[in-house]
Scaffold this active site. Structure first.
Site, short mmCIF file in Angstrom:
data_model
loop_
_atom_site.label_atom_id
_atom_site.label_comp_id
_atom_site.label_asym_id
_atom_site.label_seq_id
_atom_site.Cartn_x
_atom_site.Cartn_y
_atom_site.Cartn_z
N SER A 189 39.83 62.18 39.68
CA SER A 189 41.18 62.13 39.03
C SER A 189 41.71 60.86 38.48
CB SER A 189 42.13 62.82 39.89
OG SER A 189 42.04 62.15 41.32
N HIS A 217 39.94 69.17 39.05
CA HIS A 217 40.08 68.79 37.67
C HIS A 217 38.97 69.44 36.64
CE1 HIS A 217 43.64 66.48 37.94
NE2 HIS A 217 43.09 65.97 39.17
N LYS A 248 46.07 73.44 38.57
CA LYS A 248 46.00 72.44 37.34
C LYS A 248 45.65 73.29 36.21
CE LYS A 248 44.44 68.97 40.70
NZ LYS A 248 45.85 68.24 40.81
N1 PMP Z 1 41.22 67.90 44.84
C1 PMP Z 1 41.54 66.99 43.97
C2 PMP Z 1 40.33 66.48 43.33
C3 PMP Z 1 42.88 66.87 43.31
O1 PMP Z 1 42.85 66.16 42.26
C4 PMP Z 1 43.71 67.86 43.91
C5 PMP Z 1 45.30 67.83 43.44
N2 PMP Z 1 45.79 66.44 43.52
C6 PMP Z 1 43.43 68.48 45.21
C7 PMP Z 1 42.17 68.65 45.46
C8 PMP Z 1 44.50 69.25 45.59
O2 PMP Z 1 44.89 70.44 44.98
P1 PMP Z 1 46.26 71.17 45.17
O3 PMP Z 1 47.15 70.79 44.24
O4 PMP Z 1 45.79 72.74 44.90
O5 PMP Z 1 46.52 71.10 46.34
#
Ligand code: PMP
Length: 401
Positions: A189, A217, A248
């Protein structure tokens, strides 16, 4: 605690830590989003180009997705009233899981309330004493928390480094584990680079390990119709657990794990973040089903996301910006210097572009950047507006010539 034991009050203790964070410029002070997350959004009273949202496809504002949410509230109410295992397992939740499995081309799927609780709940369920978890060093915090909750042995491999992953697998070969899991983000990310899942699969196969990939992502971004990283690498049916999120690219909220019927059944009996939390309200579930149906029917938004990404990255490079290792719509604009990243973000906001700095500890010291997130619903004019502002402010700050 007896009052007499407290040397410092809570105000003083937490206050001192906050002061320290503030002095290091590490305090979060989130701006307020006062409109829908649209290409041009109202943020702290100002209309700005939204350049830091994960709403890759603009599905949060898709008319059919919104209508599905409204209809579900009318028909099924505002909440579910219970946890899934007791009285909150609505037919809608089951339909969503069926839809996820069809979209991801897996035998079955399980839906969690968030991606965070999918990772922090599923990982401690699938690994325990006698198991080994091998993680990429840059995995997301929710994976790290999930791993911390297990009694499994842990090992780390260098970011995307297959020689290092092989080293770990070889070093642990003499031990007899019940299960070995390789856990990796699909798209990372902070840098927007993609895990070499085909090579990871090759090593997992060679050493008898299992794969758990977090494709938060990659959902809606990679693969045919945005099916994700497994589809991107043509590994359908070969990855044991493909985790993802609706928060997302899919435009709503919730976590998912696309997997086999047996693993799903195991998780829904063993995973505390599934068992012990109220289920998502009907609006979120119905909107999530609709978002997947829209993507199954039509891949034009995914195509537009990629053409916008290529256009922005190409032009940003022409202007002299360094976009790092990115291979996806997450496009860092590297400044390396922490204060330059902050100044760039502040000045961009003044100019009408909302893009946030990413600095230590989110990335290593000296690797500061502005993280831009490209969306399918940006027009060419929007992208040109942003590029013009990046160019102007970049020159003022001496980042580009
Ligand atoms: N895994 C990754 C790689 C993320 O970027 C995120 C969100 N920041 C999450 C898990 C968590 O997802 P959620 O927003 O559905 O809690």
């Amino acid at each position: 605690m007896e009052k007499s034991r407290a040397i410092l009050s809570l105000e003083q203790q937490f206050g001192a830590e906050l002061k320290d964070l503030d002095e290091k410029n590490l305090l979060w002070n989130p701006k307020s989003l006062e409109s829908a997350s649209e290409p041009w959004s109202m943020v702290d009273g100002k209309k700005v180009l939204m350049f830091c949202s994960n709403n890759y496809l603009g599905l949060t504002n898709h008319p059919e997705v919104k209508e599905a949410a409204i209809e579900a509230v009318r028909k099924y109410g505002a909440g579910s009233g219970s946890v899934r295992p007791i009285a909150g397992n609505m037919a809608l939740h089951l339909k969503l899981e069926e839809t996820i499995a069809r979209f991801k081309r897996t035998e079955d799927a399980i839906y969690y309330n968030t991606g965070f609780t999918a990772n922090s709940g599923a990982i401690p369920a699938i690994a325990g004493e006698g198991d080994l978890i091998i993680s990429d060093e840059l995995n997301h915090g929710s994976i790290i928390d999930g791993v911390r909750l297990t009694k499994a042995e842990r090992a780390i491999f260098k970011h995307k480094n297959m020689d290092d992953l092989k080293r770990v697998l070889e070093e642990t070969r003499s031990k007899t584990y019940r299960r070995i899991w390789i856990i990796t983000d699909g798209v990372f990310s902070m840098d927007g680079d993609i895990a070499p899942l085909d090579k990871i699969y090759g090593l997992a196969d060679q050493f008898g390990a299992h794969i758990y990939v977090d494709d938060a992502h990659g959902d809606g971004v990679l693969g045919s119709h945005g099916r994700g990283i497994v589809s991107h690498f043509n590994l359908d049916g070969k990855v044991d657990m493909e985790m993802g999120t609706f928060s997302k690219g899919f435009g709503t909220m919730g976590g998912l794990i696309a997997t086999t019927k047996t693993i799903k059944k195991y998780l829904l009996n063993k995973s505390r973040t599934y068992l012990l939390t109220g289920s998502q309200p009907p609006a979120v579930i119905a909107a999530s089903i609709k978002a997947l149906e829209v993507l199954e029917r039509d891949d034009s938004l995914v195509k537009k996301l990629w053409s916008n990404t290529k256009y922005f990255k190409g032009k940003a490079k022409e202007l002299g910006f360094d976009t790092g290792e990115s291979e996806t719509p997450i496009t860092p604009i590297m400044t390396y210097d922490e204060s330059k990243a902050r100044d760039l973000s502040l000045k961009l906001f003044e100019e009408g572009v909302y893009a946030l700095p990413i600095v230590f500890p989110m990335v290593a010291k000296g690797k500061a950047r502005i993280r831009t997130m490209i969306r399918a619903d940006f027009s060419k004019e929007d992208l040109d507006f942003a590029l013009e502002k990046f160019g102007k402010v970049g020159k003022e700050l001496g980042i580009v010539k």
